[in-house]
Scaffold this motif. Structure first.
Motif, PDB file in Angstrom:
ATOM      1  N   THR A  58       0.341 -29.200 -16.988  1.00  0.00           N
ATOM      2  CA  THR A  58      -0.395 -27.925 -16.981  1.00  0.00           C
ATOM      3  C   THR A  58      -1.486 -28.303 -15.845  1.00  0.00           C
ATOM      4  N   TYR A  61      -6.050 -24.747 -12.751  1.00  0.00           N
ATOM      5  CA  TYR A  61      -6.001 -23.894 -11.785  1.00  0.00           C
ATOM      6  C   TYR A  61      -5.076 -23.819 -10.607  1.00  0.00           C
ATOM      7  N   TYR A  67       0.754 -21.618  -6.754  1.00  0.00           N
ATOM      8  CA  TYR A  67       1.961 -20.852  -7.558  1.00  0.00           C
ATOM      9  C   TYR A  67       3.121 -20.357  -6.939  1.00  0.00           C
ATOM     10  N   ALA A 104       3.931 -18.980 -17.880  1.00  0.00           N
ATOM     11  CA  ALA A 104       3.263 -17.870 -17.566  1.00  0.00           C
ATOM     12  C   ALA A 104       2.549 -17.984 -16.158  1.00  0.00           C
ATOM     13  N   LYS A 105       2.333 -16.798 -15.576  1.00  0.00           N
ATOM     14  CA  LYS A 105       1.384 -16.372 -14.556  1.00  0.00           C
ATOM     15  C   LYS A 105       0.251 -15.590 -14.937  1.00  0.00           C
ATOM     16  N   ASN A 106      -1.177 -16.343 -15.244  1.00  0.00           N
ATOM     17  CA  ASN A 106      -2.215 -15.726 -15.489  1.00  0.00           C
ATOM     18  C   ASN A 106      -3.244 -15.651 -14.406  1.00  0.00           C
ATOM     19  N   ILE A 108      -6.331 -14.588 -12.535  1.00  0.00           N
ATOM     20  CA  ILE A 108      -7.839 -14.628 -12.911  1.00  0.00           C
ATOM     21  C   ILE A 108      -8.851 -13.905 -12.016  1.00  0.00           C
ATOM     22  N   VAL A 114      -4.570 -18.478 -10.084  1.00  0.00           N
ATOM     23  CA  VAL A 114      -3.835 -18.458 -11.514  1.00  0.00           C
ATOM     24  C   VAL A 114      -4.380 -19.602 -12.363  1.00  0.00           C
ATOM     25  N   GLU A 115      -4.432 -19.285 -13.708  1.00  0.00           N
ATOM     26  CA  GLU A 115      -5.021 -20.232 -14.574  1.00  0.00           C
ATOM     27  C   GLU A 115      -3.852 -20.777 -15.618  1.00  0.00           C
ATOM     28  N   VAL A 117      -1.045 -22.727 -15.698  1.00  0.00           N
ATOM     29  CA  VAL A 117       0.084 -22.966 -15.193  1.00  0.00           C
ATOM     30  C   VAL A 117       1.054 -24.231 -15.483  1.00  0.00           C
TER      31      VAL A 117
END
Length: 127
Positions: A58, A61, A67, A104-106, A108, A114-115, A117
């Protein structure tokens, strides 16, 4: 370039792709397929059918571009129906076929950062 003992490269129909630099930890587990057998004597032993490795990672960022690379590899895998090969320096893994999962693609911020990943790599073979 900063030295990183662990580097993941995924290779698919579009070529070899070095993934963004890893953060600690890179997790490896063994998926063991086994049967526990109880003999008539009452003794118990295990019969191992297969042992496969799996890795997960994981990133805290990733940029939008980092991503997008992960997403493109995942999309090609699904569209083409073939798994990529992985090389993981520091793990002694070279051109091993893996099932690749992408979390998931978060998003921010407005730049697409993306946070959190996550990816998963599970040792397998092409079907």
């Amino acid at each position: 370039k900063e030295y990183n003992m662990y580097e993941i490269t995924l290779t698919d129909s579009a070529g070899a792709h070095i993934l963004p630099p890893l953060e600690i930890p890179l997790t490896r587990v063994y998926n063991e397929k086994m049967t526990t057998v109880e003999a008539l004597s009452g003794n118990i032993y295990d019969e191992y059918i297969a042992t496969k490795r799996a890795w997960s990672h994981t990133w805290r960022y990733l940029s939008k571009e980092e991503y997008d690379l992960l997403d493109e590899i995942y999309t090609r895998m699904k569209d083409e129906g073939t798994y990529p090969d992985v090389t993981i320096s520091g793990e002694g893994v070279t051109n091993l076929t893996v099932k690749y999962t992408l979390g998931a693609k978060n998003i921010i911020d407005d730049c697409g950062m993306v946070e959190g990943v996550s990816i998963g790599l599970i040792e397998t073979r092409q079907l």
